[in-house]
Design an enzyme around this catalytic site. Structure first.
Site, PDB file in Angstrom:
ATOM      1  CE1 TYR A  45       2.658   9.649  10.090  1.00  0.00           C
ATOM      2  CE2 TYR A  45       4.470  10.489  11.595  1.00  0.00           C
ATOM      3  CZ  TYR A  45       3.993   9.952  10.439  1.00  0.00           C
ATOM      4  OH  TYR A  45       4.957   9.331   9.658  1.00  0.00           O
ATOM      5  CB  THR A  94      -1.056  -0.004   1.302  1.00  0.00           C
ATOM      6  OG1 THR A  94      -0.223   0.289   2.398  1.00  0.00           O
ATOM      7  CG2 THR A  94      -1.643  -1.454   1.485  1.00  0.00           C
ATOM      8  N   GLY A  95       0.172   2.422  -0.509  1.00  0.00           N
ATOM      9  CA  GLY A  95       0.912   3.595  -0.195  1.00  0.00           C
ATOM     10  C   GLY A  95       2.245   3.426  -1.559  1.00  0.00           C
ATOM     11  CB  ALA A  96       2.615   1.082  -4.234  1.00  0.00           C
ATOM     12  CB  SER A 150       3.336   8.973  -3.186  1.00  0.00           C
ATOM     13  OG  SER A 150       4.045  10.153  -2.692  1.00  0.00           O
ATOM     14  N   GLY A 151       6.534   8.596  -2.856  1.00  0.00           N
ATOM     15  CA  GLY A 151       7.508   8.528  -1.787  1.00  0.00           C
ATOM     16  C   GLY A 151       8.174   7.304  -1.562  1.00  0.00           C
TER      17      GLY A 151
HETATM   18  N1  LIG Z   1       8.710  10.683   5.098  1.00  0.00           N
HETATM   19  C1  LIG Z   1       9.038  10.499   6.380  1.00  0.00           C
HETATM   20  O1  LIG Z   1       9.865  11.103   7.039  1.00  0.00           O
HETATM   21  C2  LIG Z   1       8.415   9.285   7.083  1.00  0.00           C
HETATM   22  C3  LIG Z   1       9.047   8.862   8.284  1.00  0.00           C
HETATM   23  C4  LIG Z   1       8.715   7.708   9.218  1.00  0.00           C
HETATM   24  C5  LIG Z   1       7.748   7.111   8.533  1.00  0.00           C
HETATM   25  N2  LIG Z   1       7.201   7.453   7.362  1.00  0.00           N
HETATM   26  C6  LIG Z   1       6.045   6.580   6.926  1.00  0.00           C
HETATM   27  O2  LIG Z   1       6.527   5.989   5.775  1.00  0.00           O
HETATM   28  C7  LIG Z   1       5.217   5.768   5.031  1.00  0.00           C
HETATM   29  C8  LIG Z   1       5.081   6.258   3.371  1.00  0.00           C
HETATM   30  O3  LIG Z   1       5.198   7.687   3.677  1.00  0.00           O
HETATM   31  P1  LIG Z   1       5.898   8.640   2.570  1.00  0.00           P
HETATM   32  O4  LIG Z   1       6.891   9.372   3.366  1.00  0.00           O
HETATM   33  O5  LIG Z   1       6.592   7.945   1.128  1.00  0.00           O
HETATM   34  O6  LIG Z   1       4.748   9.714   2.139  1.00  0.00           O
HETATM   35  P2  LIG Z   1       4.011   9.811   0.682  1.00  0.00           P
HETATM   36  O7  LIG Z   1       5.144  10.408  -0.502  1.00  0.00           O
HETATM   37  O8  LIG Z   1       3.137  10.972   1.055  1.00  0.00           O
HETATM   38  O9  LIG Z   1       3.398   8.503   0.451  1.00  0.00           O
HETATM   39  C9  LIG Z   1       2.330   8.020   1.343  1.00  0.00           C
HETATM   40  C10 LIG Z   1       1.561   7.194   0.420  1.00  0.00           C
HETATM   41  O10 LIG Z   1       0.368   6.545   0.983  1.00  0.00           O
HETATM   42  C11 LIG Z   1      -0.738   6.912   0.365  1.00  0.00           C
HETATM   43  N3  LIG Z   1      -2.124   7.236   0.995  1.00  0.00           N
HETATM   44  C12 LIG Z   1      -2.151   8.363   1.598  1.00  0.00           C
HETATM   45  N4  LIG Z   1      -3.817   8.095   2.101  1.00  0.00           N
HETATM   46  C13 LIG Z   1      -4.172   7.124   1.699  1.00  0.00           C
HETATM   47  C14 LIG Z   1      -5.605   6.550   1.558  1.00  0.00           C
HETATM   48  N5  LIG Z   1      -6.570   7.350   2.299  1.00  0.00           N
HETATM   49  N6  LIG Z   1      -5.801   5.733   0.874  1.00  0.00           N
HETATM   50  C15 LIG Z   1      -4.673   4.862   0.248  1.00  0.00           C
HETATM   51  N7  LIG Z   1      -3.573   5.327   0.133  1.00  0.00           N
HETATM   52  C16 LIG Z   1      -3.245   6.549   0.622  1.00  0.00           C
HETATM   53  C17 LIG Z   1      -0.573   7.985  -0.789  1.00  0.00           C
HETATM   54  O11 LIG Z   1      -1.441   7.909  -1.773  1.00  0.00           O
HETATM   55  P3  LIG Z   1      -1.327   8.966  -2.827  1.00  0.00           P
HETATM   56  O12 LIG Z   1      -0.352   8.748  -4.048  1.00  0.00           O
HETATM   57  O13 LIG Z   1      -2.764   8.788  -3.564  1.00  0.00           O
HETATM   58  O14 LIG Z   1      -1.344  10.490  -1.839  1.00  0.00           O
HETATM   59  C18 LIG Z   1       1.011   7.768  -0.879  1.00  0.00           C
HETATM   60  O15 LIG Z   1       1.026   6.442  -1.923  1.00  0.00           O
HETATM   61  C19 LIG Z   1       3.877   6.336   5.681  1.00  0.00           C
HETATM   62  O16 LIG Z   1       3.387   5.141   6.307  1.00  0.00           O
HETATM   63  C20 LIG Z   1       4.681   7.187   6.630  1.00  0.00           C
HETATM   64  O17 LIG Z   1       4.158   7.470   8.079  1.00  0.00           O
HETATM   65  C21 LIG Z   1       7.458   8.310   6.338  1.00  0.00           C
END
Ligand SMILES: NC(=O)c1ccc[n+]([C@@H]2O[C@H](COP(=O)([O-])OP(=O)(O)OC[C@H]3O[C@@H](n4cnc5c(N)ncnc54)[C@H](OP(=O)(O)O)[C@@H]3O)[C@@H](O)[C@H]2O)c1
Length: 290
Positions: A167, A14-16, A18-19
């Protein structure tokens, strides 16, 4: 050691779109996996699949908005219909909501997407994972879980919403859920459950809907030399839990660059049990699983 060949393995991610997840999806496909890539946006899903066309494996997009429990159930049914086996279920989708919002089910959005969706999806797919053993559940948590506490009297922060606390609380729930799941499954059942801290990754879209002060803090921190983890390095941590042979055996682990000890509250058996029961109640399932 050469990277594990993932040919014939089906990885739900999941969350594939972005990012960290987007980068991990590409790496998994390069290593031969069939990636069931879950996201909200068809266009981003189609781009992701097209970018991986030359890879040894495949990326197949499955659309679902994980904020809604009916959508999570529909996604589970779609995945069961689409794949005879599921080797890995990786919960990586996440968000940080700047203002308090409720989903169609009347649940605070951050808790719904970051914790309750993984809880419900795991429950709905557990039998298929167990039948595909050896299998894995992987959860992208965060070291920010250390600043949170699970206030069961006001879990959804109806009284006083704080975006960063919401969060961090959802990430504490991620760790507590993973440890409880691992314990409930047991060490010899062929399904492991592990979670990770990907690092602080300022280059993702995670904080796009966060409060202004959080967005500014992330932007400034991202400009400082030596601060933060690259998307590539963060994705490698996720891929490691999904693919490395040791995490097919070790279970109940919390891993960053190396193995970490989770916060006391995440390890507390009473807290974990209560979270499990409350989560089951919120998504309307019997807590007596797996
Ligand atoms: N970035 C950091 O510093 C950091 C640090 C610790 C942990 N994390 C964790 O890493 C994971 C990935 O985050 P990221 O940093 O890569 O952020 P991101 O670029 O915003 O990616 C988040 C992903 O989650 C999806 N998403 C959000 N809401 C959703 C929903 N309602 N239904 C389905 N998909 C949804 C997004 O889909 P869309 O493309 O449609 O938006 C996106 O694919 C998260 O669990 C985050 O808590 C991140």
């Amino acid at each position: 050691m050469p990277p594990t060949d993932l040919t014939d393995r089906v990885v739900v991610l999941t969350g594939a779109t972005s990012g960290i997840g987007r980068r991990a999806a590409a790496t998994l496909a390069e290593r031969g996996a069939t990636v069931a890539a879950v996201g909200r946006d068809r266009e981003r899903g189609a781009t992701l699949a097209a970018e991986s066309e030359a890879a040894a494996g495949t990326v197949r997009f499955h659309r679902a908005d994980l904020a809604t429990q009916s959508a999570v159930r529909d996604l589970a049914a779609d995945l069961r219909d689409s794949y005879d086996r599921l080797d890995v279920l990786a919960h990586n989708a996440g968000l940080s909501a700047g203002a308090r919002t409720e989903t169609a089910d009347g649940i605070e959005l951050t808790l719904a997407v970051n914790h309750l969706a993984p809880y419900l999806l795991t429950r709905e797919l557990f039998d298929r994972l167990a039948a595909s053993a050896p299998a894995r559940v992987v959860v992208t948590a965060s070291d920010l879980h250390r600043r949170a506490t699970l206030d069961f009297d006001d879990l959804e922060m109806a009284a006083d919403y704080d975006p960063l606390e919401a969060y961090a609380r959802s990430k504490l729930a991620n760790v507590a859920f993973t440890l409880e799941l691992a314990d409930r499954i047991g060490a010899d059942a062929g399904v492991t459950a592990n979670c990770l801290h990907p690092g602080f990754v300022p280059s993702t879209n995670l904080f796009r809907d966060a409060a202004l002060r959080t967005r500014l803090a992330v932007r400034v921190a991202g400009l400082l030399p030596g601060v933060g983890t690259t998307r590539r390095a963060a994705a490698e941590r996720l891929v490691r839990l999904i693919a490395a042979s040791e995490y097919g055996e070790q279970t109940g682990r919390y891993v960053g660059e190396e193995e970490l000890t989770p916060a006391d509250e995440a390890r507390d058996p009473e807290t974990r049990k209560q979270l499990w029961a409350v989560s089951a109640d919120r998504v309307g399932v019997d807590p007596d699983w797996p």
